[in-house]
Design a protein around this motif. Sequence first.
Motif, PDB file in Angstrom:
ATOM      1  N   PHE A 324      -9.991   7.203   3.223  1.00 39.55           N
ATOM      2  CA  PHE A 324     -11.295   6.751   3.711  1.00 39.55           C
ATOM      3  C   PHE A 324     -11.356   5.256   3.994  1.00 39.55           C
ATOM      4  O   PHE A 324     -12.427   4.712   4.228  1.00 39.55           O
ATOM      5  N   THR A 325     -10.215   4.555   3.935  1.00 37.13           N
ATOM      6  CA  THR A 325     -10.176   3.152   4.351  1.00 37.13           C
ATOM      7  C   THR A 325      -9.062   2.991   5.376  1.00 37.13           C
ATOM      8  O   THR A 325      -8.405   3.950   5.762  1.00 37.13           O
ATOM      9  N   ARG A 326      -8.841   1.761   5.782  1.00 43.44           N
ATOM     10  CA  ARG A 326      -7.805   1.483   6.780  1.00 43.44           C
ATOM     11  C   ARG A 326      -6.418   1.394   6.153  1.00 43.44           C
ATOM     12  O   ARG A 326      -5.433   1.218   6.847  1.00 43.44           O
ATOM     13  N   ALA A 327      -6.321   1.511   4.838  1.00 41.95           N
ATOM     14  CA  ALA A 327      -5.038   1.319   4.162  1.00 41.95           C
ATOM     15  C   ALA A 327      -4.145   2.549   4.281  1.00 41.95           C
ATOM     16  O   ALA A 327      -4.621   3.672   4.426  1.00 41.95           O
ATOM     17  N   ARG A 328      -2.848   2.322   4.225  1.00 41.90           N
ATOM     18  CA  ARG A 328      -1.876   3.418   4.193  1.00 41.90           C
ATOM     19  C   ARG A 328      -0.698   2.973   3.336  1.00 41.90           C
ATOM     20  O   ARG A 328      -0.531   1.791   3.041  1.00 41.90           O
ATOM     21  N   LEU A 329       0.126   3.919   2.929  1.00 42.12           N
ATOM     22  CA  LEU A 329       1.295   3.587   2.132  1.00 42.12           C
ATOM     23  C   LEU A 329       2.281   2.744   2.932  1.00 42.12           C
ATOM     24  O   LEU A 329       2.418   2.913   4.149  1.00 42.12           O
ATOM     25  N   ALA A 330       2.966   1.835   2.240  1.00 46.43           N
ATOM     26  CA  ALA A 330       4.042   1.090   2.885  1.00 46.43           C
ATOM     27  C   ALA A 330       5.127   2.072   3.335  1.00 46.43           C
ATOM     28  O   ALA A 330       5.311   3.132   2.716  1.00 46.43           O
ATOM     29  N   PRO A 331       5.859   1.755   4.404  1.00 48.42           N
ATOM     30  CA  PRO A 331       6.831   2.708   4.967  1.00 48.42           C
ATOM     31  C   PRO A 331       7.895   3.164   3.981  1.00 48.42           C
ATOM     32  O   PRO A 331       8.436   4.264   4.117  1.00 48.42           O
TER      33      PRO A 331
END
Length: 408
Positions: A324-331
């Motif tokens: 629900f935010t713009r964040a995602r896991l690092a590759p």
Amino acid sequence: MARDRLFGALGAESERNLADTLRSERAGGVLLLVGTVAALVWANAWPASYATVSDAELGPAALGLHLSVHAWASDGLLAIFFFVVGLELARELTVGELRHAATAVVPAVAAVGGMVVPALLYLAVNLTASGGEPRGWAVPTATDIAFAVSVLALVGRSLPDALRAFLLTLAVVDDLLAIVVIGVVYTDHVGLGWLGAGAVAVAAFAFLARRGVTTGFVLVPLGVLAWACVHASGVHATIAGVALGLVTPVTGPHAAAERWEHRWRPISAGFAVPVFALFAAGVTLSAAAFTEAFHDPVARGVALGLVVGKPLGILVATWLVARFTRARLAPTLTWADVGAVGLVGGIGFTVSLLVGELAFGEGSSHDEHVIVAVLVGSALAALLGGTALRWRDHRHAAAAGRRAGPTR
């Protein structure tokens, strides 16, 4: 527009904080384990001797400080532990990962999830069982930094530093939430006069520290005075330790937080916490003790909260941030990494034992059952988390080898 990364690269200051904490907490975890084993051996081999020493009272009665050795360990020595936690919080909030909302929100939300889900599982067990006791809902909500970092250090040498920092930051926020719970939920009465006197002592400590007064001959007695006043107020005295740590200057010409953390962390990890474990973990381990604990919904709720609730809460909360935010896991990371860290988060030893004492009181019918549940739950969380981290460590080492290419 690029999305923010969960567990991204660390800044130089955060890298240094991480390295400092890892070095000290590894040794602290070993000593904590030694204290726990010593407590179990002593309490089971010579129970009368253990009880005599634990219940022996020391201190000036005129000042209301004629306390048992056990109480001095939990109220006094743990204040040193929480002072170091306060110093660490002050550094993180000022120059560390928690100073930016974008990086602070992930471990903060994960810590909240790691508190709410274990508490709900505990309540689900206890509110549906006869003889259940809802007052212990906070026992399985804490993460023990020393034990968790020790497991991580043993099996996670190739894990990204950002993931290690996530565990440490989560544990620090976890401790902060535990402090709030202790101060609000497990305080039956508050002497406002004594609490005000403690606040004045803390303010004087902050004033002198920010004016460059660092001599222990002045600040240590002032800190002890703050501790004694908070203890007399009815609020758990460890709150004074946190407050003193938080008001220590981190930056500027009289910055002392980093220096004092280096000085006091070995005392905390090498003496205060192991001695607390020595007098908190002494429980009789027998078939009857395990059977009684198994039939106590309090013990079942604590163990379930640590082993299942903690990792589930941490994983779900982190996923919600990513969803629900713009964040995602690092590759370089996967959700399996987060889940493995969540399993290690179920090691709730030190603060869980303290909250158990506050919730039920020494000598209550649930007291020893809580200790058994914390020991068993934390050991199982360490085993499961260590196995999962070892697996992830191999995966990251293999990936690093592939990226490096063939060697000649």
